[in-house]
Each structure stands twice: as structure tokens, then as C-alpha cells.
Design a protein around this motif. Sequence first.
Motif, PDB file in Angstrom:
ATOM      1  N   ALA A  76       6.394 -45.588  38.444  1.00  0.00           N
ATOM      2  CA  ALA A  76       6.167 -46.961  39.007  1.00  0.00           C
ATOM      3  C   ALA A  76       7.207 -46.885  40.416  1.00  0.00           C
ATOM      4  O   ALA A  76       6.708 -47.576  41.197  1.00  0.00           O
ATOM      5  CB  ALA A  76       7.292 -48.003  37.976  1.00  0.00           C
ATOM      6  N   ALA A  77       8.180 -46.213  40.571  1.00  0.00           N
ATOM      7  CA  ALA A  77       8.980 -46.064  41.879  1.00  0.00           C
ATOM      8  C   ALA A  77       8.069 -45.702  42.696  1.00  0.00           C
ATOM      9  O   ALA A  77       7.963 -46.154  44.022  1.00  0.00           O
ATOM     10  CB  ALA A  77      10.125 -45.263  41.730  1.00  0.00           C
ATOM     11  N   ALA A  78       7.336 -44.380  42.502  1.00  0.00           N
ATOM     12  CA  ALA A  78       6.257 -43.730  43.373  1.00  0.00           C
ATOM     13  C   ALA A  78       5.365 -44.536  43.894  1.00  0.00           C
ATOM     14  O   ALA A  78       5.167 -44.683  45.219  1.00  0.00           O
ATOM     15  CB  ALA A  78       5.987 -42.290  42.969  1.00  0.00           C
ATOM     16  N   SER A  79       4.823 -45.427  42.834  1.00  0.00           N
ATOM     17  CA  SER A  79       3.836 -46.219  43.449  1.00  0.00           C
ATOM     18  C   SER A  79       4.202 -47.346  44.264  1.00  0.00           C
ATOM     19  O   SER A  79       3.349 -48.026  44.974  1.00  0.00           O
ATOM     20  CB  SER A  79       2.847 -46.515  42.220  1.00  0.00           C
ATOM     21  N   ALA A  80       5.236 -47.473  44.025  1.00  0.00           N
ATOM     22  CA  ALA A  80       6.131 -48.767  44.903  1.00  0.00           C
ATOM     23  C   ALA A  80       6.450 -48.278  46.344  1.00  0.00           C
ATOM     24  O   ALA A  80       6.932 -48.859  47.059  1.00  0.00           O
ATOM     25  CB  ALA A  80       7.301 -49.497  43.999  1.00  0.00           C
ATOM     26  N   GLY A  81       6.520 -46.787  46.388  1.00  0.00           N
ATOM     27  CA  GLY A  81       6.798 -46.201  47.509  1.00  0.00           C
ATOM     28  C   GLY A  81       8.353 -46.194  47.714  1.00  0.00           C
ATOM     29  O   GLY A  81       8.808 -46.309  48.955  1.00  0.00           O
ATOM     30  N   GLN A  82       9.096 -46.190  46.521  1.00  0.00           N
ATOM     31  CA  GLN A  82      10.654 -46.222  46.649  1.00  0.00           C
ATOM     32  C   GLN A  82      11.218 -44.907  46.380  1.00  0.00           C
ATOM     33  O   GLN A  82      10.763 -44.208  45.226  1.00  0.00           O
ATOM     34  CB  GLN A  82      11.050 -47.459  45.688  1.00  0.00           C
ATOM     35  N   ASP A  83      12.256 -44.384  46.892  1.00  0.00           N
ATOM     36  CA  ASP A  83      12.822 -43.198  46.609  1.00  0.00           C
ATOM     37  C   ASP A  83      14.195 -43.694  45.953  1.00  0.00           C
ATOM     38  O   ASP A  83      15.365 -44.089  46.991  1.00  0.00           O
ATOM     39  CB  ASP A  83      13.041 -42.502  48.014  1.00  0.00           C
ATOM     40  N   ILE A  84      14.214 -43.735  44.641  1.00  0.00           N
ATOM     41  CA  ILE A  84      15.401 -44.197  43.939  1.00  0.00           C
ATOM     42  C   ILE A  84      15.908 -42.984  43.050  1.00  0.00           C
ATOM     43  O   ILE A  84      15.156 -42.294  42.460  1.00  0.00           O
ATOM     44  CB  ILE A  84      15.212 -45.265  43.075  1.00  0.00           C
ATOM     45  N   SER A  85      17.114 -42.553  43.329  1.00  0.00           N
ATOM     46  CA  SER A  85      17.507 -41.705  42.495  1.00  0.00           C
ATOM     47  C   SER A  85      18.022 -42.098  41.010  1.00  0.00           C
ATOM     48  O   SER A  85      18.647 -43.294  40.887  1.00  0.00           O
ATOM     49  CB  SER A  85      19.095 -41.199  42.974  1.00  0.00           C
ATOM     50  N   VAL A  86      17.318 -41.536  39.991  1.00  0.00           N
ATOM     51  CA  VAL A  86      17.581 -41.913  38.266  1.00  0.00           C
ATOM     52  C   VAL A  86      18.050 -40.897  37.569  1.00  0.00           C
ATOM     53  O   VAL A  86      17.761 -39.643  37.690  1.00  0.00           O
ATOM     54  CB  VAL A  86      16.230 -42.264  37.968  1.00  0.00           C
ATOM     55  N   THR A  87      19.182 -41.222  37.190  1.00  0.00           N
ATOM     56  CA  THR A  87      19.797 -40.381  36.246  1.00  0.00           C
ATOM     57  C   THR A  87      19.508 -40.812  34.608  1.00  0.00           C
ATOM     58  O   THR A  87      19.979 -41.781  34.464  1.00  0.00           O
ATOM     59  CB  THR A  87      21.368 -40.090  36.398  1.00  0.00           C
ATOM     60  N   GLY A  88      18.897 -39.771  33.834  1.00  0.00           N
ATOM     61  CA  GLY A  88      18.638 -40.290  32.394  1.00  0.00           C
ATOM     62  C   GLY A  88      19.669 -39.703  31.652  1.00  0.00           C
ATOM     63  O   GLY A  88      19.970 -38.502  31.763  1.00  0.00           O
ATOM     64  N   ILE A  89      20.033 -40.771  30.719  1.00  0.00           N
ATOM     65  CA  ILE A  89      21.207 -40.067  29.846  1.00  0.00           C
ATOM     66  C   ILE A  89      20.894 -40.617  28.370  1.00  0.00           C
ATOM     67  O   ILE A  89      20.664 -41.801  28.150  1.00  0.00           O
ATOM     68  CB  ILE A  89      22.753 -40.681  29.951  1.00  0.00           C
ATOM     69  N   VAL A  90      20.813 -39.854  27.343  1.00  0.00           N
ATOM     70  CA  VAL A  90      21.234 -40.109  25.895  1.00  0.00           C
ATOM     71  C   VAL A  90      22.334 -40.610  25.594  1.00  0.00           C
ATOM     72  O   VAL A  90      23.366 -39.869  25.680  1.00  0.00           O
ATOM     73  CB  VAL A  90      20.560 -39.119  25.220  1.00  0.00           C
ATOM     74  N   ALA A  91      22.558 -41.830  24.962  1.00  0.00           N
ATOM     75  CA  ALA A  91      24.076 -42.787  24.689  1.00  0.00           C
ATOM     76  C   ALA A  91      24.125 -41.919  23.105  1.00  0.00           C
ATOM     77  O   ALA A  91      23.418 -42.615  22.319  1.00  0.00           O
ATOM     78  CB  ALA A  91      23.992 -43.847  24.836  1.00  0.00           C
ATOM     79  N   GLU A  92      24.982 -41.169  23.069  1.00  0.00           N
ATOM     80  CA  GLU A  92      25.376 -40.664  21.729  1.00  0.00           C
ATOM     81  C   GLU A  92      25.890 -41.811  20.737  1.00  0.00           C
ATOM     82  O   GLU A  92      26.754 -42.358  21.324  1.00  0.00           O
ATOM     83  CB  GLU A  92      26.503 -39.529  21.707  1.00  0.00           C
ATOM     84  N   GLY A  93      25.398 -41.978  19.724  1.00  0.00           N
ATOM     85  CA  GLY A  93      25.918 -42.810  18.777  1.00  0.00           C
ATOM     86  C   GLY A  93      25.169 -44.363  18.734  1.00  0.00           C
ATOM     87  O   GLY A  93      25.259 -45.324  17.828  1.00  0.00           O
ATOM     88  N   ALA A  94      24.548 -44.386  19.924  1.00  0.00           N
ATOM     89  CA  ALA A  94      23.902 -45.825  20.175  1.00  0.00           C
ATOM     90  C   ALA A  94      22.700 -46.153  19.241  1.00  0.00           C
ATOM     91  O   ALA A  94      22.595 -47.281  18.886  1.00  0.00           O
ATOM     92  CB  ALA A  94      23.297 -45.826  21.699  1.00  0.00           C
ATOM     93  N   ALA A  95      21.970 -45.212  18.757  1.00  0.00           N
ATOM     94  CA  ALA A  95      20.975 -45.485  17.825  1.00  0.00           C
ATOM     95  C   ALA A  95      21.451 -46.037  16.492  1.00  0.00           C
ATOM     96  O   ALA A  95      21.055 -46.900  16.108  1.00  0.00           O
ATOM     97  CB  ALA A  95      19.882 -44.239  17.652  1.00  0.00           C
TER      98      ALA A  95
END
Length: 237
Positions: free
Chosen positions: A138-157
Motif C-alpha cells: 500500500a505504501a509503495a503504490s501510494a509512492g510513500q517511503d515509510i520505515s516499518v518495523t514489525g513486532i510480535v507482541a508476546e502474550g498479546a494473543a
Amino acid sequence: MTHHQSNPLISLISATPVAIPPATGAFHEVFPEARLWNLLDDRLLDDATAQGGVTEGLAERMTRLIRHAETEGADGILLTCSMYGPIAERLAAELSIPIHAPDASAFKAALSGGYQRIVLLASARGPLEDALERFSAAAASAGQDISVTGIVAEGAAAAAADADTERLSRALEAACRDQEDSDAVLLAQYSLSPAAEALAAALDKPVLAGPKLAAATLRSQLLGNPTSATTPKKENA
């Protein structure tokens, strides 16, 4: 197009029971005029996880639920499980009513908020990878260069399954501990959204969650009114 102009019937189609309370809660707050109709196939998420993603067979199962909602008089449809979002997008042009992927409105808010560094939180690896891939696209198709850090939150589920919002908020906050330089948090699943406000207060930064933003989008499409759910904008740094 709407059968019930002032009280539209919105079908919430879910692939797991934990997504239903956050979605219905968001509609009660942001789109109280809507009459809600929950359609649940509580194996859709487990089967997608077991099969390594949404197979063509699972996509067809979700499509049948969507067609059922349309046939039986829904005025709008919201899918609540992010992994099935692409099917909403695939069918949008064919349906006579609005249909939304769960996080389409949240992605839009993330891309229009002037953010540079976003933390994307999920409660498991599968949903995280899925959301990272779709948000990056979605960011690429909007032409946006956003830095995204993905994290699994332990215990959240487990906290989400127990509907323990306080514990959920703590799990999400802990996952963000080393991310002080981020300027927004994006929640990858509806099951995490009950902790959005507490997390925003704890981190002192915007937390973008799908349910309220999606409800606001549908309300504006069907009723044409401005909504009370505003898109969080980045404060001056």
C-alpha cells in the motif's frame, strides 16, 4: 442504494470470534445508527494458519459468506480478519454495496498522517508477515517511503482471547519498548484494538486501529455525514 437510509444493515464477517467484540464496540461508538449482523466461520483463521495462508479454497469460503450477506440485504460489509482483506478488495467492484477490508482505513490513515517511522504490532508471526506485506504494498503504490518495523507482541494473543484489556495493553507496550523513535503504531489485528487508547496514552503517540476507522468510513459512505472518529495526525515533532 441503501435499503434502510437511516439505519443501514452492516454485515461483519469474521474468521475468529475474538475479532467480533472490538468490531461491534467500534460501531456502537462511531456508527451507532448501524444495525449489525455478525457472520462467523470460526475455522477460517485456524485453517488459514494451518495451510500457510489463504488458499483458493479458503478464499472461496469467504466469498460465499460475502455473497450471502449481499443477497440477504446487507447495506455494507466489513471483514474483520486482516488475512482475508484481499478478498474484499477483489470483490469490491462486483458487489452492489460497499465492502471493506479490515485495515484499509487504518492503512489509509497511516499513509496520510505524515508519519516517517511506524511500528506494526501483531500477536503472532503469520498475521504480522501478512500485514507487513500488504502495508508495504500500500505504501509503495501510494509512492510513500515509510520505515516499518514489525513486532510480535508476546502474550498479546492470550490477553486478547481472555478479553483482558489491561494485560493486552501491557503486552503491546512492552513490544514497543525499544521503538522510541517511531512516530506512530499500527495494530495489525482487530483483537488488539481494545488496548489502542491505553497504548496511545502510555506511548504518547498515535495508535492506529482498524475497527473505529473502518466504521467511520462506512458511516460516511452510507449516511454521508462527517463522523466523530477523526484520523490521528502527527503532532509537531
